[in-house]
Every structure is written in structure tokens, then in C-alpha cells.
Design a protein around this motif. Structure first.
Motif, PDB file in Angstrom:
ATOM      1  N   VAL A  37       0.869  -1.183   0.000  1.00  0.00           N
ATOM      2  CA  VAL A  37       0.000   0.000   0.000  1.00  0.00           C
ATOM      3  C   VAL A  37       0.897   1.222   0.000  1.00  0.00           C
ATOM      4  N   GLY A  38       0.663   2.137  -0.922  1.00  0.00           N
ATOM      5  CA  GLY A  38       1.466   3.348  -1.015  1.00  0.00           C
ATOM      6  C   GLY A  38       0.798   4.533  -0.342  1.00  0.00           C
ATOM      7  N   PRO A  39       1.532   5.608  -0.111  1.00  0.00           N
ATOM      8  CA  PRO A  39       0.938   6.829   0.461  1.00  0.00           C
ATOM      9  C   PRO A  39      -0.168   7.380  -0.448  1.00  0.00           C
ATOM     10  N   GLY A  40      -1.284   7.756   0.154  1.00  0.00           N
ATOM     11  CA  GLY A  40      -2.382   8.322  -0.617  1.00  0.00           C
ATOM     12  C   GLY A  40      -3.090   7.329  -1.514  1.00  0.00           C
ATOM     13  N   GLU A  41      -2.868   6.044  -1.309  1.00  0.00           N
ATOM     14  CA  GLU A  41      -3.457   5.005  -2.147  1.00  0.00           C
ATOM     15  C   GLU A  41      -4.480   4.207  -1.352  1.00  0.00           C
ATOM     16  N   VAL A 177      -7.627  10.052  15.014  1.00  0.00           N
ATOM     17  CA  VAL A 177      -7.370  11.148  15.939  1.00  0.00           C
ATOM     18  C   VAL A 177      -5.883  11.524  15.998  1.00  0.00           C
ATOM     19  N   CYS A 178      -4.992  10.568  15.767  1.00  0.00           N
ATOM     20  CA  CYS A 178      -3.554  10.846  15.813  1.00  0.00           C
ATOM     21  C   CYS A 178      -2.962  11.071  14.417  1.00  0.00           C
ATOM     22  N   GLU A 179      -3.835  11.212  13.417  1.00  0.00           N
ATOM     23  CA  GLU A 179      -3.422  11.466  12.037  1.00  0.00           C
ATOM     24  C   GLU A 179      -2.452  10.394  11.534  1.00  0.00           C
ATOM     25  N   PRO A 180      -2.910   9.147  11.469  1.00  0.00           N
ATOM     26  CA  PRO A 180      -2.033   8.052  11.037  1.00  0.00           C
ATOM     27  C   PRO A 180      -1.669   8.167   9.563  1.00  0.00           C
ATOM     28  N   ALA A 202     -17.714   7.477   1.018  1.00  0.00           N
ATOM     29  CA  ALA A 202     -17.383   8.853   0.644  1.00  0.00           C
ATOM     30  C   ALA A 202     -16.485   9.507   1.689  1.00  0.00           C
ATOM     31  N   LEU A 203     -16.733   9.193   2.959  1.00  0.00           N
ATOM     32  CA  LEU A 203     -15.918   9.756   4.036  1.00  0.00           C
ATOM     33  C   LEU A 203     -14.472   9.272   3.940  1.00  0.00           C
ATOM     34  N   LEU A 204     -14.268   7.972   3.701  1.00  0.00           N
ATOM     35  CA  LEU A 204     -12.916   7.441   3.580  1.00  0.00           C
ATOM     36  C   LEU A 204     -12.180   8.062   2.392  1.00  0.00           C
ATOM     37  N   ALA A 205     -12.886   8.215   1.272  1.00  0.00           N
ATOM     38  CA  ALA A 205     -12.255   8.831   0.104  1.00  0.00           C
ATOM     39  C   ALA A 205     -11.872  10.281   0.388  1.00  0.00           C
ATOM     40  N   ARG A 206     -12.739  11.001   1.092  1.00  0.00           N
ATOM     41  CA  ARG A 206     -12.434  12.403   1.417  1.00  0.00           C
ATOM     42  C   ARG A 206     -11.258  12.495   2.379  1.00  0.00           C
ATOM     43  N   LEU A 207     -11.202  11.599   3.351  1.00  0.00           N
ATOM     44  CA  LEU A 207     -10.098  11.625   4.307  1.00  0.00           C
ATOM     45  C   LEU A 207      -8.776  11.316   3.620  1.00  0.00           C
ATOM     46  N   ARG A 208      -8.800  10.387   2.666  1.00  0.00           N
ATOM     47  CA  ARG A 208      -7.585  10.096   1.897  1.00  0.00           C
ATOM     48  C   ARG A 208      -7.125  11.333   1.135  1.00  0.00           C
ATOM     49  N   ASP A 209      -8.080  12.016   0.510  1.00  0.00           N
ATOM     50  CA  ASP A 209      -7.740  13.209  -0.275  1.00  0.00           C
ATOM     51  C   ASP A 209      -7.214  14.338   0.610  1.00  0.00           C
ATOM     52  N   GLU A 210      -7.785  14.478   1.807  1.00  0.00           N
ATOM     53  CA  GLU A 210      -7.412  15.598   2.673  1.00  0.00           C
ATOM     54  C   GLU A 210      -6.145  15.328   3.477  1.00  0.00           C
ATOM     55  N   THR A 211      -5.907  14.072   3.851  1.00  0.00           N
ATOM     56  CA  THR A 211      -4.763  13.778   4.722  1.00  0.00           C
ATOM     57  C   THR A 211      -3.619  13.087   4.001  1.00  0.00           C
TER      58      THR A 211
END
Length: 335
Positions: A37-41, A177-180, A202-211
Motif C-alpha cells: 500500500v502506497g501513500p495516498g493510495e 485522531v492521531c493522524e495516522p 465517501a468519508l474514507l475517500a475524502r479523508l484520503r484526499d485531505e490527509t
């Protein structure tokens, strides 16, 4: 590790083997699993119940009971560091901090004796420090991030005061909460209605895009994977049988098991036709068939398939398959 030195892969699972202690002695349940698994993937890990998905994910953070499980071979590397041989003290600093996990059933994962805010704040104080008030404020912030209305007040509610979808969101808030850097989501939408499922995806996709975090998304629902994943890893009977970019997998599967899963998906507008199924059932770990493990259920199997276990081979750019007849078959995908 600075961002410019961030490894190309957050998580690398290489030739992982996991055994369970049963009445028959040590029994292999995960056999030579490899993927990354890569970053942002977002990587989707799919397969029927009993295919080894959850065991693989729990092995990443060594959450399986050590008295009844063992890892006789393989590596699990996080940013280049092998988690299998890591001391527990170092591993505890990674769990919930750099790698977090969303478990299947939030009602059994949340403690009914503590408020939602207490449970989210506990992990934050363990890894980040600070006062209880600051941790509670952070918990309210996370509940607001995952879409809980009136988060400042709901943070003091108990798990039984949340609906199923809200409890799942609270579990996501706890995991984030700890920004993993890496999030493992094990069946995060199981037992939720389709509307809440869509909201969680949709929430998981948004969190991936934002973090920019990497996500390992574990499910048996190929419809959810189609909406969310960049790449897909298909498991059957403890083995990886196919890997591919998501669009390529749906367009042209290479393994008969993947094609069977895709054909069993219901489609809008199709009426009056019997839904296809895969005959038989996943074999017990102590009773694996000779040769290809899927051969007893496969309509394309011949004597070659039962002669010897097939190797996992590269069959295209970013694609791999464990089938000795890959070049001969033209399997049908899904719209």
C-alpha cells in the motif's frame, strides 16, 4: 523520516504465512501473501468469508492471540521497518498513532462503560500527550470531521446512544485522531444500510484526499471496492489469487474466482434472471485440495490445475494472477 525521504510504499507484506493452533495441531490459514500500500493510495482486499482477509490485516499490527497463532515466515514492513520482529514497546508506539485500524463491529469494539469522547481522547493522550481538556476538544473536532452533528455535545454520549452508522463514524474518528499515515479498514460498512455505506465510503475517500494517508480497505463487497479502491487484491483460501488496478480488474479479470465474484454482483435493470453463484464452498484450512485451491469450484479447471499448485505470476503491467490457464481464458468482467 522527512517527507522527501518517505518510502514509495507505506506497507509491504511479503510472503506472509500465518498458522492457527487447532485440535489438529498447527494449521496454515494464510499462505505466502504479498502486496503493498502506497501513500495516498486505497487498496481493496476482497474475497469470501474465510479467505484470510481479516487474519492478514490483524497480522500487520500483531493483534492475533500469540498463544494460538504464529508467523512461521514472511515480512510485514511499515516504512521499511519489519513489524513482525519489532519489540512490543516499539509496536505500541506505532499502533493507533502511525497505523490505525477500524474494526468490523463498532458495538463490540467500543467500551459501553465510557463515553465516546473518553475513548477517542485516550489514544490521543497516549501518543500525543496534553491535558484531558485538550484531548476532549480534539475528540469533538474529530467527531465533527466525520460528520457527527452537534459534536461538542455528542462527545459526552455513550456508545448505546449512537446509531449504528454513528458508531462506525466514531470508530473512524478514533482511528484518525492521531493522524495516522496508514489506515486499515476491516469491513467498515458491514451490517449498515446502503445509504450509510455510501456515506462511509465517501468519508474514507475524502479523508484520503485531505490527509494523504494510505488505506487498506477490506471487504467482500466488490461494489464498494469499485467506488473506492485504486488497486484490488483478491484472496481465496488464504492465498492471493489476483492483483490489478481496480478498473482493469472489473473490465477484464484474469482469475476464474475473480470472474465468479464479479458475475455474482447484482446489477440494476436486470430482472427475471437467476443470479449466478460460485458452486461449493471455501475449503477448510486442513483440507486443501491438490493443485489449485479453487479447482473444485472452477468451471475452467482441467488436469493441469490439479497436478500442482499454480505459482503467482505477473501477467501485465501492475497485474498478477495465480492461475495456470490465464493465457487460455477470456473471462467476462463487470460493467
Amino acid at each position: 523520516m522527512t517527507p522527501e525521504h518517505e518510502p514509495a510504499k507505506l506497507l509491504e507484506i511479503e510472503d506472509l504465512h500465518v498458522d492457527f493452533l487447532t485440535d489438529r495441531g498447527w494449521t496454515n490459514v494464510v499462505a505466502g501473501v504479498s502486496f503493498d500500500v502506497g501513500p495516498g493510495e486505497i487498496v481493496g482486499l476482497v474475497g469470501e468469508s474465510g479467505s484470510g482477509k481479516s487474519v492478514t490485516s490483524l497480522s500487520v499490527l500483531r493483534l492475533l492471540p500469540p498463544a494460538y497463532t504464529r508467523t512461521p515466515g514472511g515480512h510485514v514492513r511499515y516504512r521499511g521497518r519489519d513489524l513482525i520482529g519489532m519489540p512490543q514497546r516499539e509496536l505500541r508506539d506505532i499502533r493507533g498513532n502511525e497505523i490505525s485500524m477500524i474494526f468490523q463491529e463498532p458495538m463490540t469494539s467500543l467500551n459501553p462503560a465510557y463515553t465516546i469522547g473518553d475513548q477517542i481522547a485516550e489514544g490521543y493522550r497516549r501518543h500525543k500527550g496534553g491535558s484531558r481538556r485538550a484531548a476532549f476538544a480534539r475528540a469533538a473536532e474529530m467527531l465533527d470531521l466525520v460528520g457527527i452533528p452537534d459534536a461538542g455535545h455528542r462527545v459526552r454520549d455513550y456508545p448505546h446512544e449512537f446509531s449504528g452508522g454513528m458508531r462506525q463514524r466514531a470508530m473512524i474518528a478514533m482511528a484518525l485522531v492521531c493522524e495516522p499515515r496508514l489506515l486499515i479498514a476491516d469491513e467498515p460498512a458491514t451490517a449498515l444500510d446502503v445509504t450509510v455505506q455510501a456515506q462511509i465510503v465517501a468519508l474514507l475517500a475524502r479523508l484520503r484526499d485531505e490527509t494523504g494517508c494510505g488505506i487498506l480497505f477490506i471487504t467482500h463487497d466488490l461494489g464498494l471496492v469499485a467506488e473506492l479502491a485504486d488497486r484490488v487484491v483478491v484472496m481465496y483460501a488464504g492465498e492471493v489469487v489476483e492483483t490489478a488496478p481496480a478498473l482493469d480488474l472489473y473490465d477484464a479479470p484474469k482469475h476464474p474466482y475473480t470472474a465468479g465474484l464479479l458475475s455474482a454482483m447484482p446489477h440494476l435493470g436486470v430482472r427475471g434472471e437467476e443470479l449466478p453463484t460460485i458452486p461449493g464452498r471455501t475449503p477448510e484450512p486442513w483440507r486443501m485440495p491438490e493443485g489449485c485451491r479453487f479447482s473444485p469450484r472452477c468451471g475452467h479447471a482441467n488436469e493441469t490445475c490439479t497436478a500442482a499448485p499454480p505459482e503467482f505470476r505477473i501477467v501485465g503491467e501492475g497485474r498478477g494472477c495465480r492461475c495456470c490457464r490465464t493465457e487460455q481464458l477470456r473471462l467476462v468482467g463487470s460493467p
